[in-house]
Design a protein around this motif. Structure first.
Motif, PDB file in Angstrom:
ATOM      1  N   SER A 192       0.819  -1.206   0.000  1.00 12.19           N
ATOM      2  CA  SER A 192       0.000   0.000   0.000  1.00 12.19           C
ATOM      3  C   SER A 192       0.855   1.260   0.000  1.00 12.19           C
ATOM      4  CB  SER A 192      -0.908   0.014   1.229  1.00 12.19           C
ATOM      5  OG  SER A 192      -0.088   0.010   2.387  1.00 12.19           O
ATOM      6  N   THR A 193       2.150   1.085   0.133  1.00 13.68           N
ATOM      7  CA  THR A 193       3.034   2.249   0.114  1.00 13.68           C
ATOM      8  C   THR A 193       4.252   1.875  -0.730  1.00 13.68           C
ATOM      9  OG1 THR A 193       4.375   3.695   1.503  1.00 13.68           O
ATOM     10  CG2 THR A 193       4.007   1.494   2.324  1.00 13.68           C
ATOM     11  N   ALA A 194       5.282   2.698  -0.743  1.00 15.90           N
ATOM     12  CA  ALA A 194       6.462   2.409  -1.553  1.00 15.90           C
ATOM     13  C   ALA A 194       7.697   2.529  -0.682  1.00 15.90           C
ATOM     14  CB  ALA A 194       6.560   3.383  -2.722  1.00 15.90           C
ATOM     15  N   VAL A 195       8.671   1.662  -0.927  1.00 13.41           N
ATOM     16  CA  VAL A 195       9.907   1.701  -0.156  1.00 13.41           C
ATOM     17  C   VAL A 195      11.046   2.048  -1.104  1.00 13.41           C
ATOM     18  CG1 VAL A 195      10.222  -0.799  -0.376  1.00 13.41           C
ATOM     19  CG2 VAL A 195      11.368   0.443   1.469  1.00 13.41           C
ATOM     20  N   TYR A 196      11.951   2.916  -0.617  1.00 19.51           N
ATOM     21  CA  TYR A 196      13.017   3.432  -1.481  1.00 19.51           C
ATOM     22  C   TYR A 196      14.283   2.618  -1.301  1.00 19.51           C
ATOM     23  CZ  TYR A 196      16.225   6.775  -3.614  1.00 19.51           C
ATOM     24  OH  TYR A 196      17.167   7.362  -4.421  1.00 19.51           O
ATOM     25  N   LEU A 211      10.346   0.451  -4.594  1.00 17.44           N
ATOM     26  CA  LEU A 211       9.730  -0.863  -4.746  1.00 17.44           C
ATOM     27  C   LEU A 211       8.334  -0.822  -4.135  1.00 17.44           C
ATOM     28  CD1 LEU A 211      12.625  -3.307  -3.808  1.00 17.44           C
ATOM     29  CD2 LEU A 211      11.773  -2.719  -6.077  1.00 17.44           C
ATOM     30  N   THR A 212       7.382  -1.403  -4.854  1.00 14.24           N
ATOM     31  CA  THR A 212       6.021  -1.498  -4.311  1.00 14.24           C
ATOM     32  C   THR A 212       5.384  -2.720  -4.954  1.00 14.24           C
ATOM     33  OG1 THR A 212       3.941  -0.318  -3.968  1.00 14.24           O
ATOM     34  CG2 THR A 212       5.020  -0.008  -6.085  1.00 14.24           C
ATOM     35  N   LYS A 213       4.228  -3.114  -4.415  1.00 16.63           N
ATOM     36  CA  LYS A 213       3.541  -4.270  -4.992  1.00 16.63           C
ATOM     37  C   LYS A 213       2.254  -3.815  -5.649  1.00 16.63           C
ATOM     38  CE  LYS A 213       5.110  -8.296  -2.416  1.00 16.63           C
ATOM     39  NZ  LYS A 213       4.989  -8.879  -1.083  1.00 16.63           N
ATOM     40  N   ILE A 214       2.065  -4.191  -6.889  1.00 17.52           N
ATOM     41  CA  ILE A 214       0.811  -3.939  -7.586  1.00 17.52           C
ATOM     42  C   ILE A 214       0.221  -5.311  -7.887  1.00 17.52           C
ATOM     43  CG2 ILE A 214      -0.268  -2.891  -9.618  1.00 17.52           C
ATOM     44  CD1 ILE A 214       1.122  -0.802  -7.938  1.00 17.52           C
ATOM     45  N   ASP A 215      -0.956  -5.608  -7.382  1.00 15.80           N
ATOM     46  CA  ASP A 215      -1.595  -6.919  -7.547  1.00 15.80           C
ATOM     47  C   ASP A 215      -0.636  -8.046  -7.149  1.00 15.80           C
ATOM     48  OD1 ASP A 215      -3.763  -5.568  -8.502  1.00 15.80           O
ATOM     49  OD2 ASP A 215      -3.163  -5.780 -10.612  1.00 15.80           O
ATOM     50  N   ASP A 216       0.025  -7.873  -5.983  1.00 10.95           N
ATOM     51  CA  ASP A 216       0.941  -8.890  -5.445  1.00 10.95           C
ATOM     52  C   ASP A 216       2.189  -9.112  -6.282  1.00 10.95           C
ATOM     53  OD1 ASP A 216      -0.203  -9.382  -3.065  1.00 10.95           O
ATOM     54  OD2 ASP A 216      -1.497 -11.017  -3.798  1.00 10.95           O
TER      55      ASP A 216
END
Lengths: 173, 244, 166
Positions: free
Chosen positions: C57-61, C69-74
């Protein structure tokens, strides 16, 4: 005898004594198209202009220090990020239009137009009245550019949002 | 009492080669034989003397260029164009070098003012109609000088290697990406990589202290030479002739 | 001109052609000399963090790869920090759940798609692979983002106010 060095007698120069009215006639009114010696007439004025410019630089340099921000860091963009002031108009355009328009076509058109100006405007007239179109076009361009520069320089804040310079100052020199 | 003048001595005469400046003819001869004065025409039209004619913006730009060269040479003694030392050198210049901060200020303010005076000079020449025949080519050279001034200012902007410098150049060079066909490779050659880095700093330094100044001075020489050649042109007479 | 070109014309054209060819050769050589050496800048494969630690639900740098990096649809997605507009670093804004570009105010959703502002396309993505437990980001393999105006692939309206004046 006309082309020889003037005689010097008792430290004074004798150019000759001619009876009657002066050969050149009465003193005529100096015209703007008259030729005058560059040295000293233009040189002293340029010297004064040069000193005036250097005085301005001196005063500015004593009063205001050149900025030095934190060391360059590729992992952190300052917010707002401002281009140098002379590119502020371009940056303002880039926020409004597609980069191909604002970053390529507009600068190319401006520089190309300026380079070709004397070959586009073939009207030989000098007086402003006789060249209204050229003067109007150039004035519109200059005013637009200055306004865009001012907006980009002083009226834009974080995330390039509109700010009032007297409330928040984000200009960089 | 007769004062001894340098140009009356044997050495002075050999260098200055000018006769005693008593008549206008002598002064013209002195003008022709003076290296520094050779960029000036011997005579100018009286109207060119007035402030309102040129606002002295051309000579102001030239003086600022001289100020930039002088202050820039001082700064070069204390500056190494590498990301590991550039910023530290800037701090040293500002805190330890005698008059370092002042010289940096002179360089910075002269640069800003020069962009301003060159642009204003262009506007003044436009409104005076001084780009018209026979001066078309000199206007074009003047526009090239304006572009070179902007490029010099922009390349110099990177050298302090602070946040202001780094991101302004990142943004400026990214614009090249949108030029069709050649944009990407132009940007890579300019930056020496695909991002602003140590190669970029070195390249901008070389452009800023050698390449662009040499080109600018060369173009300026042509600009002034053309100005001198055209200074005898009588605009009023030409207009009368044109109307007749 | 029944004789075609005479000797004078031939020599005249010859030396002019020579000058042009010499200039072209000089220009090309200079250009070639100044082309950046291969391997400068990004381009390597970077091992980052365990795939399980990539949030949905968020993004990590990840600084070493200049990547979010983030997850879209797992699925793990690596978004390059560089704004496709003019190269500024895009910042993740936690309060609005959007990426914001400081330079010209472009905004992107969590999948890197343009929401507003002058950016001509969405954020570029790096190829990702699994290296054991870790996410491996290939910074040499860039996929350009979708052009501005394309439909958004995720339904995440801004959560709150942006970070502009934070």
């Amino acid at each position: 005898m006309s082309d020889q060095d003037p005689r010097i007698a008792d430290g004074k120069r004798v150019l000759g004594v001619v009876p009657g009215i002066p050969a050149t006639g009465a003193q005529k009114d100096p015209s703007d198209q008259d030729l005058v010696m560059t040295s000293p007439h233009l040189l002293v004025r340029h010297a004064v202009a040069a000193l005036a410019v250097l005085l301005v630089v001196l005063v500015l340099s004593i009063l205001f220090d050149a900025p030095l921000r934190e060391v360059a860091n590729p992992f952190e963009t300052p917010n707002p990020e401002k281009a140098p002031w002379y590119f502020a108009a371009l940056q303002e355009l880039l926020a409004l239009f597609h980069p191909v328009v604002a970053g390529v076509l507009v600068p190319t058109a401006i520089i190309g137009g300026l380079l070709a100006l004397p070959y586009i405007d073939r009207n030989p007239a000098i007086a402003t009245k006789a060249r209204k179109v050229a003067v109007a076009a150039f004035t519109i361009f200059m005013v637009t550019w200055i306004v865009l520069t001012l907006i980009g320089f002083a009226f834009r804040g974080p995330n390039w949002s509109w700010v009032w310079p007297w409330e928040e100052w984000h200009g960089e020199l | 009492m007769k004062r001894l003048k340098l140009r009356d001595t044997t050495v002075g005469r050999s260098f200055l080669r000018s006769p005693d400046r008593a008549t206008e003819r002598d002064r013209a001869a002195g003008h022709w034989s003076n290296f520094l004065l050779h960029i000036y025409p011997v005579k100018v039209r009286r109207r060119e003397l007035h402030f309102s004619f040129s606002w002295y913006l051309g000579v102001a730009s030239a003086v600022l260029l001289a100020s930039l060269v002088a202050s820039g040479i001082y700064l070069m003694f204390f500056y190494l164009p590498s990301p590991s030392s550039a910023y530290g050198d800037m701090q040293t210049i500002q805190t330890q070098v005698a008059f370092g901060q002042f010289i940096r200020n002179v360089h910075r303010w002269s640069a800003h003012l020069m962009v301003l005076t060159v642009a204003a000079h262009m506007a003044r020449v436009f409104y005076r109609g001084a780009y018209k025949a026979p001066r078309e080519a000199n206007w074009t050279i003047g526009v090239i000088l304006l572009v070179l001034t902007l490029l010099l200012s922009f390349t110099g902007y990177l050298l302090p290697w602070d946040q202001l410098a780094f991101w302004a150049v990142t943004v400026g060079s990214s614009m090249a990406d949108f030029v069709p066909f050649i944009g990407g490779s132009v940007r890579e050659v300019l930056l020496g990589g695909d991002q602003v880095g140590s190669q970029t700093l070195l390249r901008f330094y070389v452009l800023h202290v050698v390449v662009l100044p040499v080109v600018l001075v060369g173009a300026l020489a042509v600009h002034l030479w053309r100005w001198r050649k055209d200074s005898m042109f009588d605009q009023a007479a030409a207009e009368e002739g044109g109307e007749a | 001109m029944s004789r075609g070109i005479d000797r004078r014309d031939f020599l005249d054209r010859g030396w002019k052609t020579g000058i042009v060819m010499l200039s072209a050769a000089g220009f090309w050589t200079s250009w070639d000399v100044l082309r950046p050496l291969p391997g400068s800048g990004l381009g390597g494969v970077v091992n980052t963090i365990p795939a399980n630690d990539v949030p949905g639900s968020t993004a990590v740098y990840v600084r070493t790869a200049q990547t979010y990096l983030t997850k879209i649809d797992d699925e793990v997605v690596a978004l390059w920090q560089k704004c496709p507009h003019l190269g500024c670093r895009v910042a993740w804004c936690e309060t609005s759940g959007e990426f914001e570009c400081a330079c010209h105010g472009s905004r992107f959703n969590r999948a890197g798609e343009v929401r507003s502002g002058p950016s001509p396309r969405g954020m570029d993505r790096f190829a990702v692979a699994a290296e054991g437990d870790l996410v491996e980001v290939d910074t040499g393999a860039v996929t350009e983002g979708a052009p501005a105006g394309s439909a958004e692939s995720i339904d995440e309206p801004p959560r709150g106010s942006g970070c502009a004046h934070a």
